[in-house]
Design an enzyme around this catalytic site. Structure first.
Site, short mmCIF file in Angstrom:
data_model
loop_
_atom_site.label_atom_id
_atom_site.label_comp_id
_atom_site.label_asym_id
_atom_site.label_seq_id
_atom_site.Cartn_x
_atom_site.Cartn_y
_atom_site.Cartn_z
N PRO A 115 4.67 -2.44 -3.00
CA PRO A 115 3.63 -3.42 -3.35
C PRO A 115 2.27 -2.75 -3.45
O PRO A 115 1.40 -2.92 -2.60
CB PRO A 115 3.70 -4.41 -2.18
CG PRO A 115 4.12 -3.56 -1.02
CD PRO A 115 5.04 -2.51 -1.58
N LYS A 116 2.05 -2.01 -4.51
CA LYS A 116 0.86 -1.18 -4.65
C LYS A 116 -0.18 -1.84 -5.55
O LYS A 116 0.15 -2.44 -6.56
CB LYS A 116 1.23 0.19 -5.24
CG LYS A 116 2.11 1.05 -4.33
CD LYS A 116 2.48 2.36 -5.00
CE LYS A 116 3.37 3.22 -4.13
NZ LYS A 116 2.63 3.90 -3.07
N LYS A 117 -1.47 -1.66 -5.16
CA LYS A 117 -2.60 -2.13 -5.95
C LYS A 117 -3.65 -1.03 -6.01
O LYS A 117 -3.72 -0.16 -5.13
CB LYS A 117 -3.21 -3.39 -5.32
CG LYS A 117 -2.24 -4.57 -5.25
CD LYS A 117 -2.88 -5.79 -4.59
CE LYS A 117 -3.82 -6.50 -5.53
NZ LYS A 117 -4.30 -7.80 -4.96
#
Length: 246
Positions: A115-117
C-alpha cells in the site's frame, strides 16, 4: 504486434518500457529505524482485515533508507506495520508506506500489493541521534528519533525477527471500478545478512493529515526502538486468502 507477442512480453506497464524490472530485488546496506509503540486496540481491530488477528495493541513505525536496491535505485520509505497472527503464525501487516521513488511504488503495488503512496521521507544521522521524518506535501506528519548506537542488539535475534512473514492486502480494481483482485498476500525477506543492530532512547511524534493518516493510531507509549543495517532480498509473494472467492 500479435496477441501472442503481447502475452510473451507482458510483465508490467508500459509494455515496451516497464516502470520496474523483473527481480530478484536485492538491497545492500538497507537501514531501518523501527520504533514500536502502544496504541488504541479498538482502532487496530477496526483496520486490520480478517483472517489476520491483532494479538497486542502495538505498531511498528518504520523509517527505511534504501540507497542501493536492484532496479529500484536510491530511495527512502516510511510507514506503519502492525504485529498480527495468521493461523497461529506471528507476522506483520503493512498498513501503509510512503516513499519518494516511482519504480518501487509501481512495482510494490502491482507485484506484491504494497500500500504505497508518494511522499517525502528521510532517514539520517543528526549529530548524536538517528532522525527519521515523513512529509506529505508541505506537512510534517511523522518525526522519529533514537540515540545513535547506544547499545548493541543480538544479531541472530534481529535476523530472525526480520525473517518473519509479512502480510499485505492487495487490491486491484476492474475497468468498471469493481474489485478484480482482493487478496491477502504473504511474503518474506530472504538471504538476510545483518550487519548491525542497535537500540537507544527514542521518541515518535505523529501529526494528523487527511491523506496520510498515521496519527489515527495514536502513540500512547514507546515500547522499543531498533536501528538495523542489513543486506537482504525482497522475496516475491504468495496468496494466502482470496476475499473474492469467499
Amino acid at each position: 504486434m500479435k496477441p501472442s507477442d503481447v502475452r510473451s512480453k507482458a510483465f508490467a506497464m508500459p509494455l515496451t518500457s516497464p516502470a520496474f524490472p523483473m527481480g530478484p530485488y536485492r538491497f545492500v546496506d538497507r537501514e531501518f529505524l523501527i520504533i514500536t509503540y502502544r496504541t488504541d486496540p479498538d482502532r487496530l481491530r477496526e483496520i486490520v482485515p480478517e483472517p489476520l488477528q491483532v494479538t497486542e495493541p502495538l505498531v511498528h513505525y518504520e523509517f527505511i533508507r534504501m540507497a542501493d536496491s536492484t532496479g529500484f535505485g536510491d530511495y527512502t520509505e516510511s510507514g506503519q506495520v502492525i504485529p498480527v497472527e495468521y493461523e497461529g503464525q506471528p507476522g506483520g501487516y503493512t498498513l501503509a508506506m510512503y516513499l519518494d521513488d516511482h519504480p518501487p511504488i509501481a512495482g510494490g503495488r502491482e507485484l506484491w500489493g504494497f500500500p504505497k503512496k508518494l511522499a517525502s521521507p528521510t532517514l539520517h544521522v543528526n549529530t548524536d541521534h538517528i532522525l527519521g521524518t515523513l512529509d506529505y506535501g508541505k506537512v510534517r506528519v511523522a518525526t522519529g528519533t533514537m540515540g545513535y548506537k547506544h547499545k548493541e542488539l543480538d544479531i541472530d535475534e534481529q535476523t530472525k525477527r526480520l525473517a518473519g512473514p509479512n502480510f499485505l492486502l492487495k487490491i486491484i480494481p476492474h475497468v468498471d471500478g469493481t474489485a478484480r483482485v482482493c487478496e491477502l498476500v504473504r511474503y518474506y525477506m530472504q538471504d538476510i545478512k545483518m550487519k548491525g543492530a542497535w537500540t537507544g532512547p527514542a521518541s515518535l511524534e505523529l501529526a494528523p493529515h487527511a491523506l496520510a493518516p498515521v496519527a489515527d493510531l495514536p502513540v500512547l507509549e514507546i515500547v522499543e526502538a531498533r536501528h538495523l543495517v542489513a543486506d537482504l532480498t525482497l522475496g516475491l509473494g504468495e496468496v494466502v486468502y482470496d476475499y473474492l472467492a469467499q
